[in-house]
Design an enzyme around this catalytic site. Structure first.
Site, short mmCIF file in Angstrom:
data_model
loop_
_atom_site.label_atom_id
_atom_site.label_comp_id
_atom_site.label_asym_id
_atom_site.label_seq_id
_atom_site.Cartn_x
_atom_site.Cartn_y
_atom_site.Cartn_z
N ASP A 109 0.81 -1.22 0.00
CA ASP A 109 0.00 0.00 0.00
C ASP A 109 0.84 1.27 0.00
OD1 ASP A 109 1.03 -0.18 2.54
OD2 ASP A 109 -0.90 -0.07 3.58
N LYS A 153 2.33 21.01 7.42
CA LYS A 153 2.72 19.59 7.43
C LYS A 153 4.21 19.41 7.10
CE LYS A 153 -1.89 17.98 6.16
NZ LYS A 153 -2.71 17.20 5.20
#
Length: 234
Positions: A109, A153
């Site tokens: 993933d 972020k």
């Protein structure tokens, strides 16, 4: 060298997209996650893949079988009839890898461009790729009680996370559980025996696809990177 892709998870946080397909077939910027992974690993000369499947395995095997020739790869499959965890799933394919001195293992993933040729075993049984932690939140910088700046972020370069990409010796099978996650069982044991090393990757692209937001942001990232490459080649 073989590459093993851990692709048996349920992808619960990506529902309803995973209601009718396994997580590795979720599309990012027009390609399934697993195709991005194959193209990345092929760039390092890997053409043989062992895919450890579980949830919706029929759909994943069908897609890979239909696309083997186009991608120029050979694939082998292992099916979990019940969840075995990452350690148990890998141990199940011991016979396919027993003659390999070393092999790559990656979570099914993630999308990345990190350079696997930098991974070396030396005296270790497993070498883990490490990437700096990206804060999930914006950071507020202060001086006393005054706010002086905002950072959206940021990369926290002093904190490292497991990137889910490994170089493993075939000795790892001595440490794998029949059922359970190697991250919780095998790796701590290897660390205590000084048989686990890590390689830090600083300026690489790495993204784990866990939520709908990850799909959107990764798709934007990859399209931006593609457009930049196209502009550079003009």
């Amino acid at each position: 060298m073989h590459a093993v892709i851990l692709a048996g998870g349920y992808g619960k946080r990506l529902r309803p997209l995973t209601d009718d397909k396994p997580k590795p077939l979720i599309e990012i910027a027009g390609k399934p996650i697993i195709e991005w992974q194959i193209l990345w690993l092929k760039s390092f000369g890997i053409n043989s893949f062992i895919v450890l499947t579980g949830y919706k395995w029929e759909i994943l095997i069908k897609w890979l079988s239909e696309n083997e020739k186009r991608l120029g790869i050979s694939t082998y499959f292992s099916i979990e009839e019940e969840p075995l965890g990452t350690g148990g799933a890998l141990k199940k394919v011991k016979n396919l890898l027993k003659d390999e001195n070393a092999f790559i293992v990656t979570n099914g993933d993630i999308i990345t461009d990190l350079d696997i040729s930098q991974l070396k075993l030396k005296e270790s049984i497993v070498t883990i790729s490490l990437v700096p932690l990206k804060s999930p939140y914006g950071i507020v910088e202060t001086q006393g009680d005054k706010i002086v700046d905002f950072k959206e972020k940021p990369i926290l370069e002093n904190y490292w996370i497991n990137a889910g990409v490994y170089l493993m010796s075939n000795r790892v099978f001595e440490y794998l559980p029949d059922k359970g996650d190697m991250e919780k069982t095998t790796f701590p044991k290897l660390a205590k025996e000084s048989l686990l090393t890590g390689v830090k990757f600083y300026n690489v692209y790495w993204r784990s696809i866990d939520t709908i937001k990850d799909i959107e942001e990764a798709s934007e990232d990859l399209m931006r990177m593609k457009n930049r490459l196209s502009a550079d080649n003009r």
